[in-house]
Scaffold this motif. Sequence first.
Motif, PDB file in Angstrom:
ATOM      1  N   LYS A 145     -62.369  50.411  41.552  1.00 22.96           N
ATOM      2  CA  LYS A 145     -63.680  49.743  41.602  1.00 22.96           C
ATOM      3  C   LYS A 145     -64.827  50.751  41.646  1.00 22.96           C
ATOM      4  CE  LYS A 145     -62.448  45.431  41.680  1.00 22.96           C
ATOM      5  NZ  LYS A 145     -61.068  45.670  41.189  1.00 22.96           N
TER       6      LYS A 145
ATOM      7  N   MET B 183     -68.521  50.321  39.784  1.00 27.35           N
ATOM      8  CA  MET B 183     -69.673  50.350  40.673  1.00 27.35           C
ATOM      9  C   MET B 183     -70.659  51.442  40.232  1.00 27.35           C
ATOM     10  SD  MET B 183     -71.321  49.189  43.293  1.00 27.35           S
ATOM     11  CE  MET B 183     -70.201  48.208  44.287  1.00 27.35           C
TER      12      MET B 183
ATOM     13  N   GLU C 255     -73.623  42.060  39.629  1.00 24.19           N
ATOM     14  CA  GLU C 255     -72.373  42.816  39.411  1.00 24.19           C
ATOM     15  C   GLU C 255     -72.117  43.780  40.561  1.00 24.19           C
ATOM     16  OE1 GLU C 255     -70.298  45.682  36.008  1.00 24.19           O
ATOM     17  OE2 GLU C 255     -72.451  45.258  35.925  1.00 24.19           O
TER      18      GLU C 255
ATOM     19  N   ILE D 170     -68.944  43.642  42.927  1.00 21.49           N
ATOM     20  CA  ILE D 170     -67.991  44.754  43.109  1.00 21.49           C
ATOM     21  C   ILE D 170     -67.892  45.122  44.589  1.00 21.49           C
ATOM     22  CG2 ILE D 170     -67.607  47.202  42.596  1.00 21.49           C
ATOM     23  CD1 ILE D 170     -68.841  46.716  39.831  1.00 21.49           C
TER      24      ILE D 170
ATOM     25  N   SER E 132     -65.689  42.677  46.241  1.00 20.28           N
ATOM     26  CA  SER E 132     -64.294  42.919  45.859  1.00 20.28           C
ATOM     27  C   SER E 132     -63.719  44.098  46.639  1.00 20.28           C
ATOM     28  CB  SER E 132     -64.203  43.186  44.354  1.00 20.28           C
ATOM     29  OG  SER E 132     -64.607  42.056  43.618  1.00 20.28           O
TER      30      SER E 132
END
Length: 447
Positions: A345, A349, A379, A383, A386
């Motif tokens: 991620k 990012m 977004e 992220i 997440s």
Amino acid sequence: MAAPTLASREIPPERPMYTEPSSVRMETTYTGNTGNDLGIATMGYRAQKYNPPEWQESNYAKYYQSFVDRDNAERVRHESKRTDKETETTTQRTQTDVTKKLGERLQDINFWKFELNREVNDIKSEIDMLLAQKKRLENALAATEIPLHIATNNLNDRQRRTSIDLVQDEVELSLLKEIEIINNVQDLLRKTIQQAEKQIAANRDAKQNLEMDWSDKSDAERIDAVCGNLTNHKTHKQFYAGSAKFEEIQSTPESWAQYSHDNIVRTEHERMASIQLRTLIDNVLQDTSRDMREQCDVVDVAFRKRADEEQDAKTKMENNLKKICAEIAQMEKNIMAMKLAIKNKENPMKVAQTRLENRTNRPGVELCRDPVQYKLVGEVQEISQSVEALMQQLNISEHSLKDMQDNRMALEKEITIKHNSLFIDKEKCVTLRTRYPTTLKLQGYNN
């Protein structure tokens, strides 16, 4: 004429019939005093001589006295011969009766000697059998030391169990019961040995009394046999002054027979008591050996049952250990995947944040909050959420892994404990118990 005093003996002499002649003048007695001139005393002296009748009468007196003395002597001789015959007959009869009584006495002595000897042999056999039983008791008492040593060692070995396995289970209770039974058996055997020793001493005392009685009767038999064989023609005889008397300590025939009878009765009483004691010893040895063997079997069964339980627990823990190890491996892979996902991620990012940073450099009015801006901000937030979710899941996974690792260590420790307990119970204790004495050994037989 006088009659004879003894038949076919001489007739007493007849008194002479004397007639005095008329022409003969008898001499008178001189009464004068003569001889004074010579110095001879004649006072009261009969100078007159004896006359014929006196002479004949004197001779007759001598004849008759001689006849009387001879007749008396003949009577004495006849009486002496009669007395001699009577005393000889009486002496022979009495001596024959005494010899007969001695023979009867020897028969009585032989009878009691036989009874005493028979009882001596019986009590000797009984003493030997009781000694054999006492030896069995001593062997059995010595044999109990091995079970006591085994049970004590089992308890001491099981004290080396650790942690939760150091439990007062059925095996330990059975071992404590076994030790209690062995101690009780040893006390009973010691008391029975003491009882046997007392009975053996009583039997030996009774045997000694019988042997002394038998020995005294043997001496009496030898003496009476010598007396019975002693005759008037033997040389080993002599006078013993004062021997014809009764001793104060002499017994009577009744007390003499009663003495031997009492000795035999006392010995039979001791022998019966000894027989009963031998029967008791047999029962004691059978009961004690049975009790010990039964408790030994109970302990063996408890050991097998406990070993099966420990083996089953160990097996289940090993299975769980395998499963937990497999799960740990999966969890480690999952954590690695979580970390990789979090790492993955980073680039998105960076891209989103770089885009936002770059767009902040738009000049003037171009710095517009357009849909792209909203989307980029969304977004970045997405992220971040997440990554946060992945971090939370990673944290949970790591805690789960730690719990499983702790569980694995606990299982491994428990398996080690169970392995140690199994080794103690199965390899040491059960193996040692194979040396437990047999029933015959516990009954005092040297098999």
